[in-house]
Design a protein around this motif. Structure first.
Motif, PDB file in Angstrom:
ATOM      1  N   LEU A 188       0.832  -1.203   0.000  1.00  0.00           N
ATOM      2  CA  LEU A 188       0.000   0.000   0.000  1.00  0.00           C
ATOM      3  C   LEU A 188       0.863   1.248   0.000  1.00  0.00           C
ATOM      4  CD1 LEU A 188      -2.724   1.496   0.330  1.00  0.00           C
ATOM      5  CD2 LEU A 188      -2.489   1.164   2.805  1.00  0.00           C
ATOM      6  N   LEU A 189       1.919   1.260   0.797  1.00  0.00           N
ATOM      7  CA  LEU A 189       2.805   2.415   0.868  1.00  0.00           C
ATOM      8  C   LEU A 189       3.487   2.653  -0.477  1.00  0.00           C
ATOM      9  CD1 LEU A 189       4.203   4.638   2.519  1.00  0.00           C
ATOM     10  CD2 LEU A 189       5.904   2.929   3.221  1.00  0.00           C
ATOM     11  N   LYS A 190       3.956   1.584  -1.097  1.00  0.00           N
ATOM     12  CA  LYS A 190       4.627   1.728  -2.392  1.00  0.00           C
ATOM     13  C   LYS A 190       3.664   2.257  -3.450  1.00  0.00           C
ATOM     14  CE  LYS A 190       7.485  -0.831  -5.696  1.00  0.00           C
ATOM     15  NZ  LYS A 190       8.065  -2.150  -6.042  1.00  0.00           N
ATOM     16  N   ARG A 191       2.446   1.714  -3.474  1.00  0.00           N
ATOM     17  CA  ARG A 191       1.456   2.190  -4.450  1.00  0.00           C
ATOM     18  C   ARG A 191       1.106   3.653  -4.206  1.00  0.00           C
ATOM     19  NH1 ARG A 191      -0.569  -2.890  -3.119  1.00  0.00           N
ATOM     20  NH2 ARG A 191      -2.204  -2.028  -1.775  1.00  0.00           N
ATOM     21  N   THR A 192       1.061   4.045  -2.928  1.00  0.00           N
ATOM     22  CA  THR A 192       0.778   5.444  -2.611  1.00  0.00           C
ATOM     23  C   THR A 192       1.859   6.356  -3.170  1.00  0.00           C
ATOM     24  OG1 THR A 192      -0.441   4.866  -0.594  1.00  0.00           O
ATOM     25  CG2 THR A 192       0.473   7.090  -0.729  1.00  0.00           C
ATOM     26  N   LEU A 193       3.117   6.007  -2.938  1.00  0.00           N
ATOM     27  CA  LEU A 193       4.210   6.842  -3.439  1.00  0.00           C
ATOM     28  C   LEU A 193       4.223   6.884  -4.960  1.00  0.00           C
ATOM     29  CD1 LEU A 193       7.100   5.891  -0.985  1.00  0.00           C
ATOM     30  CD2 LEU A 193       5.540   7.835  -0.867  1.00  0.00           C
ATOM     31  N   GLU A 194       3.940   5.757  -5.593  1.00  0.00           N
ATOM     32  CA  GLU A 194       3.887   5.730  -7.060  1.00  0.00           C
ATOM     33  C   GLU A 194       2.758   6.612  -7.577  1.00  0.00           C
ATOM     34  OE1 GLU A 194       5.707   1.224  -7.752  1.00  0.00           O
ATOM     35  OE2 GLU A 194       3.533   1.548  -7.707  1.00  0.00           O
ATOM     36  N   GLY A 195       1.614   6.621  -6.852  1.00  0.00           N
ATOM     37  CA  GLY A 195       0.508   7.478  -7.245  1.00  0.00           C
ATOM     38  C   GLY A 195       0.827   8.949  -7.093  1.00  0.00           C
ATOM     39  N   ILE A 196       1.638   9.273  -6.079  1.00  0.00           N
ATOM     40  CA  ILE A 196       2.083  10.658  -5.916  1.00  0.00           C
ATOM     41  C   ILE A 196       3.030  11.039  -7.047  1.00  0.00           C
ATOM     42  CG2 ILE A 196       3.423  12.203  -4.431  1.00  0.00           C
ATOM     43  CD1 ILE A 196       2.342  10.644  -2.027  1.00  0.00           C
ATOM     44  N   VAL A 197       3.906  10.096  -7.437  1.00  0.00           N
ATOM     45  CA  VAL A 197       4.857  10.359  -8.524  1.00  0.00           C
ATOM     46  C   VAL A 197       4.131  10.676  -9.822  1.00  0.00           C
ATOM     47  CG1 VAL A 197       6.591   9.289 -10.019  1.00  0.00           C
ATOM     48  CG2 VAL A 197       6.751   9.019  -7.564  1.00  0.00           C
ATOM     49  N   ASP A 198       3.145   9.831 -10.196  1.00  0.00           N
ATOM     50  CA  ASP A 198       2.500  10.028 -11.501  1.00  0.00           C
ATOM     51  C   ASP A 198       1.299  10.967 -11.444  1.00  0.00           C
ATOM     52  OD1 ASP A 198       0.309   8.541 -10.524  1.00  0.00           O
ATOM     53  OD2 ASP A 198       0.999   6.681 -11.436  1.00  0.00           O
ATOM     54  N   GLY A 199       1.009  11.509 -10.260  1.00  0.00           N
ATOM     55  CA  GLY A 199      -0.060  12.492 -10.133  1.00  0.00           C
ATOM     56  C   GLY A 199      -1.464  11.915 -10.112  1.00  0.00           C
ATOM     57  N   SER A 200      -1.584  10.593  -9.977  1.00  0.00           N
ATOM     58  CA  SER A 200      -2.898   9.956 -10.013  1.00  0.00           C
ATOM     59  C   SER A 200      -3.577   9.890  -8.647  1.00  0.00           C
ATOM     60  CB  SER A 200      -2.774   8.536 -10.577  1.00  0.00           C
ATOM     61  OG  SER A 200      -1.978   7.718  -9.720  1.00  0.00           O
ATOM     62  N   LEU A 201      -2.867  10.272  -7.587  1.00  0.00           N
ATOM     63  CA  LEU A 201      -3.376  10.084  -6.235  1.00  0.00           C
ATOM     64  C   LEU A 201      -3.311  11.391  -5.453  1.00  0.00           C
ATOM     65  CD1 LEU A 201      -4.475   7.809  -4.431  1.00  0.00           C
ATOM     66  CD2 LEU A 201      -2.135   7.403  -3.665  1.00  0.00           C
ATOM     67  N   ALA A 202      -4.422  11.748  -4.849  1.00  0.00           N
ATOM     68  CA  ALA A 202      -4.479  12.922  -3.978  1.00  0.00           C
ATOM     69  C   ALA A 202      -5.130  12.518  -2.664  1.00  0.00           C
ATOM     70  CB  ALA A 202      -5.279  14.048  -4.632  1.00  0.00           C
ATOM     71  N   PRO A 203      -4.678  13.071  -1.543  1.00  0.00           N
ATOM     72  CA  PRO A 203      -5.254  12.682  -0.248  1.00  0.00           C
ATOM     73  C   PRO A 203      -6.635  13.286  -0.042  1.00  0.00           C
ATOM     74  CG  PRO A 203      -3.658  14.434   0.067  1.00  0.00           C
ATOM     75  CD  PRO A 203      -3.600  14.078  -1.383  1.00  0.00           C
ATOM     76  N   ARG A 204      -7.441  12.594   0.765  1.00  0.00           N
ATOM     77  CA  ARG A 204      -8.775  13.088   1.096  1.00  0.00           C
ATOM     78  C   ARG A 204      -8.893  13.210   2.612  1.00  0.00           C
ATOM     79  NH1 ARG A 204      -8.987   7.693   0.358  1.00  0.00           N
ATOM     80  NH2 ARG A 204     -10.188   6.449   1.853  1.00  0.00           N
ATOM     81  N   PRO A 205      -9.629  14.192   3.096  1.00  0.00           N
ATOM     82  CA  PRO A 205      -9.754  14.376   4.553  1.00  0.00           C
ATOM     83  C   PRO A 205     -10.350  13.140   5.221  1.00  0.00           C
ATOM     84  CG  PRO A 205     -10.591  16.289   3.368  1.00  0.00           C
ATOM     85  CD  PRO A 205     -10.355  15.226   2.342  1.00  0.00           C
ATOM     86  N   GLN A 206      -9.930  12.894   6.458  1.00  0.00           N
ATOM     87  CA  GLN A 206     -10.505  11.800   7.226  1.00  0.00           C
ATOM     88  C   GLN A 206     -11.966  12.111   7.557  1.00  0.00           C
ATOM     89  OE1 GLN A 206      -8.144  10.499  10.601  1.00  0.00           O
ATOM     90  NE2 GLN A 206      -6.226  11.026   9.575  1.00  0.00           N
ATOM     91  N   GLU A 207     -12.791  11.051   7.563  1.00  0.00           N
ATOM     92  CA  GLU A 207     -14.207  11.212   7.849  1.00  0.00           C
ATOM     93  C   GLU A 207     -14.609  10.298   8.998  1.00  0.00           C
ATOM     94  OE1 GLU A 207     -16.370  10.435   4.317  1.00  0.00           O
ATOM     95  OE2 GLU A 207     -15.619  12.205   3.235  1.00  0.00           O
ATOM     96  N   GLY A 208     -15.435  10.798   9.884  1.00  0.00           N
ATOM     97  CA  GLY A 208     -15.925   9.997  10.992  1.00  0.00           C
ATOM     98  C   GLY A 208     -15.330  10.427  12.319  1.00  0.00           C
ATOM     99  N   GLU A 209     -15.839   9.834  13.381  1.00  0.00           N
ATOM    100  CA  GLU A 209     -15.403  10.154  14.736  1.00  0.00           C
ATOM    101  C   GLU A 209     -14.136   9.381  15.062  1.00  0.00           C
ATOM    102  OE1 GLU A 209     -15.784  12.386  18.166  1.00  0.00           O
ATOM    103  OE2 GLU A 209     -17.046  12.414  16.356  1.00  0.00           O
ATOM    104  N   PRO A 210     -13.079  10.061  15.477  1.00  0.00           N
ATOM    105  CA  PRO A 210     -11.831   9.349  15.775  1.00  0.00           C
ATOM    106  C   PRO A 210     -11.894   8.584  17.087  1.00  0.00           C
ATOM    107  CG  PRO A 210     -11.580  11.679  16.259  1.00  0.00           C
ATOM    108  CD  PRO A 210     -12.926  11.527  15.602  1.00  0.00           C
ATOM    109  N   THR A 211     -11.136   7.511  17.150  1.00  0.00           N
ATOM    110  CA  THR A 211     -10.875   6.798  18.398  1.00  0.00           C
ATOM    111  C   THR A 211      -9.361   6.767  18.592  1.00  0.00           C
ATOM    112  OG1 THR A 211     -10.977   4.697  17.193  1.00  0.00           O
ATOM    113  CG2 THR A 211     -12.950   5.391  18.384  1.00  0.00           C
TER     114      THR A 211
END
Length: 320
Positions: A188-211
């Motif tokens: 998952l970490l590797k795919r995330t970094l690759e998505g950042i490299v090619d511009g296909s991945l952007a982060p989204r705000p967390q949703e829901g009540e934290p624990t």
């Protein structure tokens, strides 16, 4: 993209290997690092720590693996101004962090131009903090997982890049589940970094009540036999191997491996031991639990049945 890796314990090593890539991660020349667009430029880890009874200074698992891979290593218990300068000298585009064990101050957060990407072993915003897997098992979560998110100053509050979810086995311990998530989370970490490299991945705000999942103390491992059997069994798995499940007998602490549920045995008072000739049972607020292995004070871990056979009048004794 030039990648700085930060991590310390064994659960971070699969991610380091995954980012190092293919053959290179096996200590061979070559590898597939070029095909991913990722280049590891250095590793940040905590300093050598005393291990074992003789307190021998020992490098972290990440430091050992980084040395095998021939990567530059920075060892620091805190990211000071001097350490931040060392990180900046590596000119990273992004930093990947997995269980480093220390806070990243604002000055260091700004070193990589694409920020820090944290692999966290929960489905955020659930179980922010140091012990997410342990708390998820203790609380009986039906689904657990891992998340990659952009690191911020807040405690695991940053926007999420990606997640993976798994259904834990009924008998899995925290140590086993963490090892499994470390392997799948590395991808998952590797795919995330690759998505950042090619511009296909952007982060989204967390949703829901934290624990929240604070670090466990020794007291978190003590089993309260007035609780239901299911809650006790979950807690024992959640604290295994660290800090470990335990109870008290005649004023001495006894360590326990996770017990087995015995819903067919009822009527045994909380904490009371019963030996049926084959297995050792203990009462709870609901039905009984079957003890698997125990470690009396000053002795090695042993089968509960063997301990019961060797102990004087175990039947009817009570755990405190």
């Amino acid at each position: 993209m030039r990648v700085l890796f930060a991590g310390t314990p064994a659960v971070a090593v699969p991610s380091l290997d995954c980012l190092a890539g293919g053959l290179r991660a096996s200590g061979e020349e070559g590898g597939d690092t070029g095909s991913t667009g990722l280049e590891l430029v250095g590793v940040l880890t905590r300093p050598d720590a005393p291990i074992g009874r003789r307190r021998v200074l020992t490098p972290s698992p990440v430091a050992v693996r980084a040395a095998e891979l021939g990567l530059p290593i920075i060892k620091a218990s805190r990211i000071t101004a001097d350490v931040t300068s060392q990180l900046a000298a590596l000119a990273p585009d992004v930093a990947a962090i997995v269980a480093y064990g220390g806070l990243v101050p604002p000055a260091a957060l700004g070193v990589p131009r694409r920020g820090w990407v944290n692999l966290h072993f929960s489905l955020l915003p659930a179980w922010r903090g140091a012990a997410p897997v342990q708390h998820s098992l203790i609380h009986g979560d039906d689904v657990v997982g891992a998340s990659t998110f952009r690191l911020e100053e807040g405690l695991d509050t940053g926007p999420v890049y990606g997640t993976l979810a798994v259904t834990p086995r009924p008998d899995v311990t925290a140590g086993e589940l963490l090892a499994e998530l470390a392997e799948s989370g590395a991808g998952l970490l590797k795919r995330t970094l690759e998505g950042i490299v090619d511009g296909s991945l952007a982060p989204r705000p967390q949703e829901g009540e934290p624990t929240y999942a604070p670090k466990l103390s020794l007291d978190d491992g003590r089993l309260d036999w007035s609780q239901p059997a299911r809650a006790l069994e979950r807690r024992a798995r959640g604290v295994t191997p660290e800090p470990g499940a335990w109870t008290v007998l005649d004023g001495e602490r006894i360590k326990l491996e996770p017990p087995r549920l015995r819903p067919d045995v009822e009527g045994l008072a909380p904490g009371v031991l019963a030996w049926d000739g084959k297995v050792l049972l203990v009462g709870t607020a609901t039905h009984a639990l079957e003890l698997a292995r125990v470690q009396p004070a000053g002795k090695k871990m042993m089968a509960a049945a063997d301990w019961a056979r060797g102990a004087w009048n175990t039947d009817g004794m009570r755990f405190g």
